[in-house]
Write an enzyme that holds these catalytic residues in place. Structure first.
Site, PDB file in Angstrom:
ATOM      1  CD  GLU A   9      -1.356  -2.129   2.324  1.00 16.43           C
ATOM      2  OE1 GLU A   9      -0.142  -2.433   2.270  1.00 16.43           O
ATOM      3  OE2 GLU A   9      -2.144  -2.633   3.131  1.00 16.43           O
ATOM      4  CG  ASP A  95      -1.748  -3.424   6.008  1.00 14.62           C
ATOM      5  OD1 ASP A  95      -0.543  -3.733   5.902  1.00 14.62           O
ATOM      6  OD2 ASP A  95      -2.145  -2.260   6.234  1.00 14.62           O
ATOM      7  CG  ASP A  97      -6.649  -4.767   7.657  1.00 10.24           C
ATOM      8  OD1 ASP A  97      -6.539  -4.742   6.409  1.00 10.24           O
ATOM      9  OD2 ASP A  97      -6.367  -3.791   8.369  1.00 10.24           O
ATOM     10  CD  GLU A  99     -10.670  -0.413   4.139  1.00  9.15           C
ATOM     11  OE1 GLU A  99     -11.069   0.263   3.173  1.00  9.15           O
ATOM     12  OE2 GLU A  99     -11.438  -0.879   4.994  1.00  9.15           O
ATOM     13  CE1 TYR A 320      -1.688  -3.507   9.286  1.00  9.24           C
ATOM     14  CE2 TYR A 320      -3.393  -4.783  10.397  1.00  9.24           C
ATOM     15  CZ  TYR A 320      -3.018  -3.840   9.456  1.00  9.24           C
ATOM     16  OH  TYR A 320      -3.983  -3.230   8.692  1.00  9.24           O
ATOM     17  NE  ARG A 322      -5.172  -0.394   9.805  1.00 14.19           N
ATOM     18  CZ  ARG A 322      -4.350   0.535   9.326  1.00 14.19           C
ATOM     19  NH1 ARG A 322      -4.166   1.655   9.981  1.00 14.19           N
ATOM     20  NH2 ARG A 322      -3.708   0.330   8.193  1.00 14.19           N
ATOM     21  CG  HIS A 367      -4.075  -9.167  12.779  1.00 14.87           C
ATOM     22  ND1 HIS A 367      -4.926  -8.135  12.456  1.00 14.87           N
ATOM     23  CD2 HIS A 367      -3.782  -9.789  11.615  1.00 14.87           C
ATOM     24  CE1 HIS A 367      -5.125  -8.118  11.144  1.00 14.87           C
ATOM     25  NE2 HIS A 367      -4.446  -9.115  10.615  1.00 14.87           N
TER      26      HIS A 367
END
Length: 938
Positions: A9, A95, A97, A99, A320, A322, A367
């Site tokens: 990203e 990532d 997740d 998103e 990570y 989040r 996670h």
């Protein structure tokens, strides 16, 4: 040689991963999402009247979404396609997740790769983790993509259906959102509690005692009188009433009498209790607890904390950021325990690892907790040469919390001593009971590394007495009274939310997710619903109006449990236990099984909404606050001389003087809603009634010159005489037109209370003619002629400036408007014209940019502060402080700006382009759905 393309990203992430993968891999960044749902105005003309025309989502056909590549991402997409042509494999390394999974899916849909596609996932950016990830890939997780797409469509439906109601009934350009509106309601409700709060006063007595054997003195507080417990803050409700009538509620007179009696008496120990004290360490950080602790200890906003954490993650310092898991991997457990053993000793590490398996009720993907990256943690001392400022402080916080989570309990003992003192001299009591508590830590355990911060509470009477040592006492020991004083207190209203406590409250209610906490808190501030006072979040009156409308007409949408259930529904889709289209259909069209009303029906069946009532907040005694088109104002709905409760005239003279026109006054931003009492409102109304302070008369015109305070600050103006009415007319048919009074704002260094007539007249004389110069003008025939041109000094929207014809030049100070001479003005015009305002020295120097090799500075521009290396400019974000911004943050902003490329304005596409776009529609393909079915069969 085979080439492999890896897409992440962010540019910073790409650079770091590229260092670990070597020359066989090309690593590039998509710079976030590459496409999204377009607004209706961005749709092709032939689609605007079709099923996608309203939401860019076909709600009648499985909530099919239509996506377009963002205008500022087309260049990036073209670049990625070019790189893909020369590659044999594509690794989507966004990532892990929802998103990140969605970004990877959009990349695959747009790039349409003809080479093998692999999903590469990792939770930390270290060489070992990246090497493992590139050799252990998986397929795209369609369930996570479905959950993210459902969330995006849900937010589009919510915003596009509800926001227009706010535009019509409150104010244009307002927004409603699934989480932001609920978060705003939480802040508003807390302020309502503060507005309704009635303070209560109560007194107690604090004494200083010493054993008769002349031992250590200690403090104790009065807790009971004749066996009745003394009331403290927590014993009063928010209306100022005591909850239990059996308590002893002391006033100043009684407390003072007790203190005097205690001073004249002696005490005796009645009981001593000792019990062991044990305290366990906190779990490693989740996203929520990291934001809370960063706010408490580092004074970082939620958005800033996540921004710094993102940089630490992308540069390989932490895992990570989040996550809602408190779990640590086996290698992390070993690393933390070994580091605690090395730094503090074997006795500080328990026999077995501590496992924090419990997740919050809104747990998402699996996670790890946030911890230092790698199988061996680097200590803060080891990274001190690489990290500075906020980055170092946050890393140190994460390191301490992680290591402390694997350390032994703190141990000690807590002692509570009770003592009695005879107080017959008071005439109303026989015996007063005092108590004192103290804790002695005998083994610090995890406290040697870390102690969690605390948020402000309403009642401090239960404060922890850690490390307070009491003397050795036993029952029956006599005590000398060294001092006794009456102490008065007032109950406190509920504390306002801070960003940390709001995130905590949202998490406890199951509202929002790790990836949305910071964005939500930032959004409600950016939208003008919430402001800050120090660290406290203060709702605006606009937030009150919006919340009232939603509570009365969309109660389900701002219900805390319903919002939490929506989050749980998205979790179910991510887990594969529910279907995207079915879930959205229940939300939008309603659920027949539960007779729950859908969003469409809510909007269609709104009925009449009284816009005036929605924007009215009663204060009391006939005074209200209204949210108007130009801001909030206070209004007296019941005239002076009329009883607001009965409507009866109690003072005919006052009522006649008040007339039918309600009194109004603007509310300035420095008045918080809980400060808007009836008295404050009347003070503002009185100020608005004030016609200003007459400074004197203008010698030239004879008009009065008045200094006043207005909505936009203090100013001076002249009072023009009223035009005479023609004989026989009682009032004009329409507003008379005529000359407008001269008006001028005070300079920033001027004071309304002390401004004099001379200064006011100078202000009203602006713009000032500095002088006249001769300019050569070339006519159409080429002949030169001379022309006299005035140079004037004027005060404008962007500050003081000079004007000569159409040529303007900025001035440095407002005082120059009065002082600058013609010669000085000519010198300014003799210099080359600079774009914008006169060049100012940089606000801060950040050092050399690692990418361009040029010096980076912070400057103040027309639209706010920005960083620049002379070639690239990047505006500072709202949470970036120009005085404290770190060099790393400055370099990051410049890197982001370079990666985005030059800003291009969106232009209407030609019809041929629209048709082509439709053919290669970014419409969600059925390929993903069929893939999902195949995967399930397998």
């Amino acid at each position: 040689m085979a080439r492999k393309l890896v897409i992440v990203e962010s540019p910073a992430k790409a650079k770091k991963i590229g260092e670990y993968l070597g020359t066989d891999y090309t690593v590039d960044a998509s710079v976030g999402h590459i496409r999204d749902l377009p607004t209706p105005s961005e749709l092709p003309v032939d689609m605007k009247k079709g099923p996608y025309g309203r939401f860019s989502v076909d709600v009648d056909n499985g909530f099919d979404a239509y996506y377009v590549v963002d205008a500022d991402k087309k260049k990036k997409v073209a670049e990625l396609k070019r790189l893909l042509k020369d590659s044999d494999e594509l690794f989507l390394a966004t990532d892990e997740d929802r998103e990140g999974e969605a970004i990877a899916w959009h990349l695959q849909e747009v790039l349409k790769p003809k080479v093998p596609v692999r999903r590469m996932v990792f939770h930390e950016i270290t060489k070992e983790a990246i090497q493992r990830a590139v050799h252990n890939t998986r397929d795209l997780d369609d369930r996570l993509v479905d959950a993210q797409e459902t969330r995006r469509i849900l937010d589009r439906l919510y915003g596009y259906e509800v926001s227009p109601v706010l535009w019509r009934k409150v104010r244009n350009k307002l927004s409603a959102g699934r989480v932001q509106s609920v978060a705003t309601r939480m802040v508003v409700e807390r302020e309502r509690e503060r507005m309704a709060f009635v303070a209560a006063s109560y007194w107690d007595v604090e004494g200083q005692f010493q054993p008769e054997s002349a031992g250590q003195a200690f403090a104790a507080r009065l807790t009971a009188v004749d066996g009745s417990r003394v009331a403290v803050g927590r014993d009063f409700d928010d209306a100022g009433r005591i909850k239990d009538s059996g308590l002893a509620h002391l006033d100043q007179q009684r407390a003072t009498a007790l203190a005097e009696a205690v001073n004249a008496s002696r005490g005796e120990v009645t009981s001593v209790q000792e019990k062991p004290y044990t305290r366990r360490p906190s779990a490693p950080f989740t996203t929520s607890t990291l934001q809370q602790e960063a706010s408490r200890k580092l004074r970082l906003s939620s958005k800033n904390a996540m921004r710094v954490a993102q940089r630490l993650y992308e540069n390989g310092y932490i895992t990570y950021m989040r996550t809602d898991s408190t779990t640590l991997s086996e290698s992390a457990l070993t690393a933390a325990r070994q580091q605690a053993r090395d730094l503090y000793g074997a006795e500080y590490v328990p026999d077995s690892p501590r496992r924090y398996e419990k997740k919050s009720k809104n747990a998402q993907e699996a996670h790890e907790a946030i911890r230092p990256a790698g199988d061996r943690f680097r200590t803060p001392a080891q990274v001190a040469g690489e990290l500075r400022g906020e980055e170092f402080a946050l890393y140190e916080l994460i390191w301490k919390r992680t290591v402390a989570s694997q350390m032994a309990d703190a141990r000690g003992s807590t002692a509570t001593v009770r003592l009695r003192v005879p107080v017959q001299e008071t005439g109303f009591a026989r015996e007063a009971e005092f108590s004192a508590s103290g804790t002695v830590i005998t083994f610090r355990g995890f406290l040697a590394a870390y102690e969690e911060g605390r948020d402000a509470t309403r009642d401090a009477s239960g404060e922890d007495q850690t490390e307070r040592r009491l003397p050795k006492l036993s029952e029956g020991v006599g005590l000398d009274v060294l001092r006794a004083e009456a102490d008065g207190h007032t109950t406190s209203p509920p504390p306002r939310f801070t960003e940390a406590t709001l995130v905590k409250a949202m998490e406890e209610r199951g509202i929002g997710r790790p990836s949305t906490y910071a964005a939500t808190v930032g959004t409600i501030q950016d939208r003008g619903y919430v402001g800050t006072r120090g660290t406290a979040l203060v709702p605006t009156w606009l937030a009150f109006a919006v919340t009232q409308l939603l509570e009365q007409h969309f109660p389900r949408l701002v219900d805390y449990d319903f919002t939490a259930s929506m989050e749980e529904g998205l979790d179910e889709i991510a887990a594969g236990n529910d279907q995207r289209a079915a879930w959205l259909s229940r939300f939008y069209f309603g659920d027949e099984a539960t007779t729950a009303e859908g969003l469409r029906a809510m909007v269609d069946n709104l009925g009449e909404i009284d816009a005036r009532a929605i924007s009215t907040i009663p204060i009391g005694e006939g005074v209200v606050v209204r949210v108007g088109r130009y801001g909030p104002y206070v209004e007296q709905t019941v005239p002076e001389g009329v009883d607001p409760a009965t409507g009866e005239v109690v003072d005919a003279e006052q009522a006649a003087k008040a007339g039918d026109t309600p009194r109004r006054a603007s509310i300035t931003d420095d008045v918080a809603p809980d400060e808007m009492t009836v008295d404050k409102a009347r003070e503002l109304l009185a100020q608005a009634d004030d016609d200003g302070r007459v400074l004197g008369q203008d010698p030239k015109t004879g008009h009065d010159i008045v200094a006043k305070s207005g909505r936009y600050g203090p100013y001076v103006t002249e009072v023009l005489p009223q035009p005479e009415q023609p004989a026989g007319e009682t009032k004009p048919k329409k507003k008379a037109t005529g000359p407008k009074p001269r008006t001028a704002s005070l300079f920033k260094d001027m004071d309304l209370a002390s401004i004099d007539l001379e200064t006011a007249l100078r202000l009203l004389s602006l713009p000032r003619v500095v002088g006249v110069v001769t300019e050569k003008v070339t006519g159409e025939d080429g002949a030169e002629t001379e022309k006299q041109v005035e140079i004037t000094a004027q005060n404008g929207r962007y500050g003081p400036y000079l004007k000569k014809g159409t040529d303007s030049r900025s001035l440095q100070t407002e005082q120059q408007l009065f002082d600058i001479t013609l010669e000085e003005a000519q010198q300014i015009y003799a210099e080359p014209k600079r774009r914008g305002r006169a060049a100012q020295p940089p606000l801060k120097e950040l050092g050399t940019d690692p990418a361009s090799g040029k010096p980076v500075v912070v400057k103040d521009g027309r639209f706010g502060p920005y960083v620049t290396d002379g070639e690239t400019n990047a505006t500072l974000r709202k949470d970036d402080d120009p005085s404290t911004i770190s060099p790393e943050r400055g370099y990051e902003l410049l890197a982001e700006k370079r990666a985005k490329g030059p800003t291009t304005r969106k232009r209407a596409a030609k019809k041929t382009t629209k048709k082509a776009t439709k053919k290669t529609a970014a419409k969600k393909s059925t390929a993903k759905k069929s893939t999902t079915k195949t995967a399930k069969k397998a």
